[in-house]
Write a protein that holds these residues in place. Sequence first.
Motif, PDB file in Angstrom:
ATOM      1  N   LEU A 131       0.811  -1.207   0.000  1.00  0.00           N
ATOM      2  CA  LEU A 131       0.000   0.000   0.000  1.00  0.00           C
ATOM      3  C   LEU A 131       0.848   1.262   0.000  1.00  0.00           C
ATOM      4  CD1 LEU A 131      -2.842  -0.981   2.502  1.00  0.00           C
ATOM      5  CD2 LEU A 131      -2.863  -1.060   0.015  1.00  0.00           C
ATOM      6  N   GLU A 132       2.064   1.177   0.531  1.00  0.00           N
ATOM      7  CA  GLU A 132       2.926   2.361   0.543  1.00  0.00           C
ATOM      8  C   GLU A 132       3.361   2.749  -0.865  1.00  0.00           C
ATOM      9  OE1 GLU A 132       7.000  -0.175   1.542  1.00  0.00           O
ATOM     10  OE2 GLU A 132       6.056   1.065   3.066  1.00  0.00           O
ATOM     11  N   MET A 133       3.207   1.842  -1.829  1.00  0.00           N
ATOM     12  CA  MET A 133       3.564   2.152  -3.214  1.00  0.00           C
ATOM     13  C   MET A 133       2.433   2.853  -3.955  1.00  0.00           C
ATOM     14  SD  MET A 133       5.559  -1.360  -4.286  1.00  0.00           S
ATOM     15  CE  MET A 133       5.975  -0.692  -5.890  1.00  0.00           C
ATOM     16  N   ILE A 134       1.260   2.964  -3.344  1.00  0.00           N
ATOM     17  CA  ILE A 134       0.119   3.652  -3.954  1.00  0.00           C
ATOM     18  C   ILE A 134       0.107   5.078  -3.437  1.00  0.00           C
ATOM     19  CG2 ILE A 134      -2.380   3.705  -4.178  1.00  0.00           C
ATOM     20  CD1 ILE A 134      -2.412   0.712  -3.932  1.00  0.00           C
ATOM     21  N   ARG A 135       0.257   6.026  -4.334  1.00  0.00           N
ATOM     22  CA  ARG A 135       0.344   7.419  -3.956  1.00  0.00           C
ATOM     23  C   ARG A 135      -1.029   7.962  -3.573  1.00  0.00           C
ATOM     24  NH1 ARG A 135       2.904   7.078  -8.837  1.00  0.00           N
ATOM     25  NH2 ARG A 135       1.145   8.167  -9.806  1.00  0.00           N
ATOM     26  N   ASP A 136      -1.012   9.016  -2.755  1.00  0.00           N
ATOM     27  CA  ASP A 136      -2.249   9.715  -2.439  1.00  0.00           C
ATOM     28  C   ASP A 136      -2.779  10.364  -3.708  1.00  0.00           C
ATOM     29  OD1 ASP A 136      -2.067   9.039   0.220  1.00  0.00           O
ATOM     30  OD2 ASP A 136      -0.942  10.831   0.762  1.00  0.00           O
ATOM     31  N   GLY A 137      -4.063  10.252  -3.930  1.00  0.00           N
ATOM     32  CA  GLY A 137      -4.666  10.839  -5.117  1.00  0.00           C
ATOM     33  C   GLY A 137      -4.861   9.868  -6.260  1.00  0.00           C
ATOM     34  N   GLU A 138      -4.296   8.669  -6.168  1.00  0.00           N
ATOM     35  CA  GLU A 138      -4.521   7.686  -7.222  1.00  0.00           C
ATOM     36  C   GLU A 138      -5.971   7.210  -7.185  1.00  0.00           C
ATOM     37  OE1 GLU A 138      -1.866   4.464  -7.538  1.00  0.00           O
ATOM     38  OE2 GLU A 138      -0.056   5.678  -7.670  1.00  0.00           O
ATOM     39  N   ASN A 139      -6.581   7.126  -8.348  1.00  0.00           N
ATOM     40  CA  ASN A 139      -7.982   6.728  -8.476  1.00  0.00           C
ATOM     41  C   ASN A 139      -8.045   5.203  -8.518  1.00  0.00           C
ATOM     42  OD1 ASN A 139     -10.630   7.432  -8.552  1.00  0.00           O
ATOM     43  ND2 ASN A 139     -10.682   7.945 -10.712  1.00  0.00           N
ATOM     44  N   VAL A 140      -8.241   4.590  -7.357  1.00  0.00           N
ATOM     45  CA  VAL A 140      -8.200   3.134  -7.235  1.00  0.00           C
ATOM     46  C   VAL A 140      -9.601   2.564  -7.432  1.00  0.00           C
ATOM     47  CG1 VAL A 140      -7.615   1.213  -5.720  1.00  0.00           C
ATOM     48  CG2 VAL A 140      -6.222   3.284  -5.679  1.00  0.00           C
ATOM     49  N   PHE A 141      -9.705   1.587  -8.339  1.00  0.00           N
ATOM     50  CA  PHE A 141     -10.951   0.864  -8.584  1.00  0.00           C
ATOM     51  C   PHE A 141     -10.748  -0.602  -8.228  1.00  0.00           C
ATOM     52  CE2 PHE A 141     -12.340   4.583 -10.573  1.00  0.00           C
ATOM     53  CZ  PHE A 141     -13.669   4.468 -11.003  1.00  0.00           C
ATOM     54  N   LEU A 142     -11.769  -1.192  -7.635  1.00  0.00           N
ATOM     55  CA  LEU A 142     -11.739  -2.606  -7.276  1.00  0.00           C
ATOM     56  C   LEU A 142     -12.914  -3.282  -7.980  1.00  0.00           C
ATOM     57  CD1 LEU A 142     -10.930  -4.092  -3.845  1.00  0.00           C
ATOM     58  CD2 LEU A 142     -12.879  -4.974  -5.077  1.00  0.00           C
ATOM     59  N   TYR A 143     -12.591  -4.212  -8.883  1.00  0.00           N
ATOM     60  CA  TYR A 143     -13.611  -4.909  -9.672  1.00  0.00           C
ATOM     61  C   TYR A 143     -13.768  -6.333  -9.166  1.00  0.00           C
ATOM     62  CZ  TYR A 143     -13.379  -1.097 -13.058  1.00  0.00           C
ATOM     63  OH  TYR A 143     -13.427   0.123 -13.674  1.00  0.00           O
ATOM     64  N   GLU A 144     -15.004  -6.722  -8.983  1.00  0.00           N
ATOM     65  CA  GLU A 144     -15.308  -8.098  -8.625  1.00  0.00           C
ATOM     66  C   GLU A 144     -15.567  -8.868  -9.920  1.00  0.00           C
ATOM     67  OE1 GLU A 144     -18.372 -10.628  -5.771  1.00  0.00           O
ATOM     68  OE2 GLU A 144     -18.974  -8.692  -6.609  1.00  0.00           O
ATOM     69  N   THR A 145     -14.781  -9.898 -10.149  1.00  0.00           N
ATOM     70  CA  THR A 145     -14.940 -10.722 -11.342  1.00  0.00           C
ATOM     71  C   THR A 145     -15.260 -12.153 -10.916  1.00  0.00           C
ATOM     72  OG1 THR A 145     -12.595 -11.261 -11.436  1.00  0.00           O
ATOM     73  CG2 THR A 145     -13.310  -9.275 -12.611  1.00  0.00           C
ATOM     74  N   THR A 146     -15.434 -13.041 -11.876  1.00  0.00           N
ATOM     75  CA  THR A 146     -15.720 -14.443 -11.576  1.00  0.00           C
ATOM     76  C   THR A 146     -14.679 -15.330 -12.189  1.00  0.00           C
ATOM     77  OG1 THR A 146     -17.149 -14.546 -13.495  1.00  0.00           O
ATOM     78  CG2 THR A 146     -18.202 -14.129 -11.378  1.00  0.00           C
ATOM     79  N   GLU A 147     -14.334 -16.366 -11.485  1.00  0.00           N
ATOM     80  CA  GLU A 147     -13.404 -17.368 -11.994  1.00  0.00           C
ATOM     81  C   GLU A 147     -14.187 -18.679 -12.104  1.00  0.00           C
ATOM     82  OE1 GLU A 147      -8.848 -18.684 -11.147  1.00  0.00           O
ATOM     83  OE2 GLU A 147     -10.124 -18.172  -9.468  1.00  0.00           O
ATOM     84  N   PHE A 148     -14.484 -19.124 -13.357  1.00  0.00           N
ATOM     85  CA  PHE A 148     -15.337 -20.277 -13.542  1.00  0.00           C
ATOM     86  C   PHE A 148     -14.981 -20.953 -14.858  1.00  0.00           C
ATOM     87  CE2 PHE A 148     -17.288 -16.548 -15.296  1.00  0.00           C
ATOM     88  CZ  PHE A 148     -17.802 -16.951 -16.503  1.00  0.00           C
ATOM     89  N   HIS A 149     -15.635 -22.077 -15.151  1.00  0.00           N
ATOM     90  CA  HIS A 149     -15.473 -22.791 -16.404  1.00  0.00           C
ATOM     91  C   HIS A 149     -16.749 -22.617 -17.233  1.00  0.00           C
ATOM     92  CE1 HIS A 149     -12.536 -24.647 -13.763  1.00  0.00           C
ATOM     93  NE2 HIS A 149     -11.904 -25.066 -14.849  1.00  0.00           N
ATOM     94  N   ARG A 150     -16.567 -22.433 -18.499  1.00  0.00           N
ATOM     95  CA  ARG A 150     -17.726 -22.256 -19.371  1.00  0.00           C
ATOM     96  C   ARG A 150     -17.500 -23.072 -20.640  1.00  0.00           C
ATOM     97  NH1 ARG A 150     -21.712 -18.118 -20.238  1.00  0.00           N
ATOM     98  NH2 ARG A 150     -20.898 -17.120 -18.373  1.00  0.00           N
ATOM     99  N   GLY A 151     -18.518 -23.744 -21.132  1.00  0.00           N
ATOM    100  CA  GLY A 151     -18.399 -24.512 -22.362  1.00  0.00           C
ATOM    101  C   GLY A 151     -18.330 -23.612 -23.574  1.00  0.00           C
ATOM    102  N   LEU A 152     -17.412 -23.882 -24.468  1.00  0.00           N
ATOM    103  CA  LEU A 152     -17.240 -23.104 -25.686  1.00  0.00           C
ATOM    104  C   LEU A 152     -17.310 -24.041 -26.880  1.00  0.00           C
ATOM    105  CD1 LEU A 152     -14.278 -20.809 -24.609  1.00  0.00           C
ATOM    106  CD2 LEU A 152     -16.697 -20.254 -24.599  1.00  0.00           C
ATOM    107  N   GLN A 153     -18.101 -23.699 -27.874  1.00  0.00           N
ATOM    108  CA  GLN A 153     -18.203 -24.527 -29.070  1.00  0.00           C
ATOM    109  C   GLN A 153     -17.202 -24.047 -30.103  1.00  0.00           C
ATOM    110  OE1 GLN A 153     -22.073 -24.796 -30.699  1.00  0.00           O
ATOM    111  NE2 GLN A 153     -21.478 -26.170 -32.344  1.00  0.00           N
TER     112      GLN A 153
END
Length: 955
Positions: free
Chosen positions: A628-650
């Motif tokens: 966290l000390e490497m993240i400067r004050d004022g940086e616009n930090v976004f946290l995205y929730e994604t999914t890790e799953f298996h999906r069938g592909l044809q």
Amino acid sequence: TNNYKGMNINYESLETIESLELRIFLPNTIREALEVIERIEDPPLHIYKDLIIQFNSYLPGLRDLSLLASCHFGVKPSEPLLEKEYIMELMVRRQFTAPQTRAQPNGPIGTEWCVIVRHWINHWKLYVGQKRLINNNDSSNNLSTSSSNSPSNLTNPPGEIDNWSVLKKTGPKQLLQGIVLNHHIEVVAPNVYTALQMWYSGGPRIQRKVILTKRSTLTTSELELFPLCLKICSCDHLGKARDTEREVLFSRMSTVQDVINELSEARRLESTRVRLWNYAMTSWKDQFVLSPSLSLEEANLQDGQSLLLEVSLPDGTWPRSQLHARLDDEEKSKQTIKRVSIEDDINDSKEINPPKRLNDGKVGLDNLGNTCYLNSSLQALIHTKPLVDYFIHKQHLHDVNYYSKHGFNGRLALSFGRLIEELYSSSKKSMSPRLFVNDLITLHSQFSGNQQHDAQELLAVLLDGLSEDLNLVDEKPYTTQPDSDGRSDEVLADIWWDNHLQRDLSLIQALFMGQFKSLMTCDHCEYVSARFEPFNILALPLPEDQLRVFTVHVVHLGSAHAVLAMVRVDKRSDLYALVDAISKLQLNQNIESDLTDQSTTTKPSNKYVVVEVINSRVNALFSLERKLEMIRDGENVFLYETTEFHRGLQRGNKSIQLPISDQQINRSKDLIIPTTPTENDANDEKTEITIGNRVSFVQRRVRFRSDPSQGTEAFVHDLFGLPFVEVIPSRVTGRYLYDLINERVGRYLKASISSLLEHYEGNLSSISNYKSEICSYSTDDLVAGPINRVGFVLRLVVGGVGHCMGCARCSWLTGCQGCLLPDDTDLDISLRDGETIAIDWHVAVFEELLDSNSASDVKKHSSFNSKINLENSTPLRRCLDKFTEDEPLEGVVCPKCKRDDKLRKSFAIWRCPPVLVVQLKRFQFDNTSRRKLNNRVDFPIDGLDLSPYIVPRND
């Protein structure tokens, strides 16, 4: 000798070479023999054998010749061990010519060293077998240890010396601010650097000298890594300065005459015809000729300061002096009101009544550039009632010390008195302190210009300067501060205080001067030493809060907007702790139910991606292991929730071609990957692929230029809305990718795409007049052709610093805005981790259906509204508690038991002044940088109780 027989060496000059500090003594017989060998076209080996046998006693001289050939003439040794052997020999000889002692660790005064980047010299040490010296904590230049292994088997040889990385980009060879010796750079002897540079090339050569410095009463030697950079400009025959400037480096201990001599030699002028002006002040009245006998430090020259080089005319006159005389005459002729002289002020002070106050001093001070530090300090002083009464009633005119060697002969006190008089007699809401600032700059040139300064530094200068100008003591006696010798604290403190009053007796001292007690204690022998030193500013440390407040935009799965939340996290932790703190807020409960898809019976495992967002694009992807000390004050930090799953592909077995040029297809050949038919494909079975690549998506719209006839494209792309990140397979079909993105951004549409298609009958003929100025351009180029089933197309673009405006696959010369990802294929599209895909909305869809406000929607979480509660202020008493805490002393030896690990030191207030000035020490320094503590301090206006921090008295 055989290696160097073909070199044209002037052997007579070898005895005078001093750059290598070698002394080579070869008899004439050897010289003659070598000359004979040089004339033989292909001498047989026995000639050298006979020469060595005949002159065996002179082999040390021949070794010196070999060392000279390698280290001075650039013949690189054939093996790394020879390189180490030669460098060791040079360092041994250096120790004899410039011995390094404990008192002079860098050698005698004037010893020269060459700077070399540390990562390069460490690489070279490893290459020649110096494994021990690669440790960053080992700053020694000693090459006395070696590895038993062959150095060539350890690592490859280093490349060119890259000293440019530690230098400023412009100007002379100035090191970057924050460069630390033995951390970023090392120093080697000049002959060592010459040898390494001739063997490996590179550079540039950066030389620094050992100088003699004076700090308080101590005189020490140090290696001057940061000499002064002076801007030298010259004047013409009329005395006017020319525009061109030349930057030159000089030692702080160099005299003004040394600078004159060097500049005169460069211009081939006699030094008696040259003089230097202090040209830092903008007003010609404040510019003056520098005394040649002063050192640059004594002349108060600052880094980057401008000096004016003046050359006398052939008749011996100085053009600058003539210019000043002419300007002075012109000013006197125009002057209508003369300022009252100091003598008249003193003579008339008894007859002049104090001015009538028109206000209570609540008058603003105009900002003269970056002078907020000055205005705040002045406002604090001019509202100190005893000080104001003293100057308003002109009592200071009786106390001005015109003869003090330590002050400014009363000029600062008189100028400050005029400022207070103007403030308290002004009918304006604000006024300019220009006259006082000019006087201050004349007395203290470091405050010249528009640079920002520290308010505490200025306040200390004002208090010290006013105290000396109003000091009632003309000749300060010499005093010594005694130890306790069995005396009580009360007696010892009074002795120290009386000694101080013998040297400083003024109203400033009476108002602002206090006394604190510093106690040094040894835990081993119980030795105690007390000192009672005066102070006019109480410097308090700030207790550093280990928790840091982070503002984070959180985008959950299935959510159409971002949630702005605030959390407090241990600043020493990493992004895992930040994600954990965000998850504990349970932000999902604050999202509207209609924006969350709860239809699935099984919830996939969540995975978070943390990024930095700038101007609607993902600028950087962060690893969760990032501190966290490497993240400067004022940086616009976004946290995205994604999914890790298996999906069938044809998979399909038909290949297609991209609608781009041949050159783009060659560069984009890994974009579409045709798959070979397999048994599973024949049976239309689906293959599972694990998602694992982070891909960011940005939204673009088409903006039409107002004048497309200038030879440029008729449109440009603009980013809008919030970007988002998905974790998807490295190979995915175009159909699946479009469906995935449509599920995310389709909710921004006010109506379905089919309704728009029905309205325009599936083509763009009826909207061709959207922009009349684009009629001469292809509609397919402008709006991506007919509207497809989702209303947008996907293109691979360069993210991050590329601003998402260029293609990630094609050369920028092609002008490609991003390779098109097809929608109507089941072939695999190859994607890499960290790629960026632009969502290019069709112009008709953007104008008619898209709600751009919802694409940028951000809602605030309740934690954000409690920002004040998160940033709890630090009470002043905690700063005072930290000031009075015991702290261990490192490197200080106990006078009694001679141990250096048992001493402690503590501070306490002994005598509190009537007006207490408190400085909050917000800056913390380490070996490479400094940082500012932004803690809010609860500073009570009334009722400040200092009794717990004042030493109790026996009386």
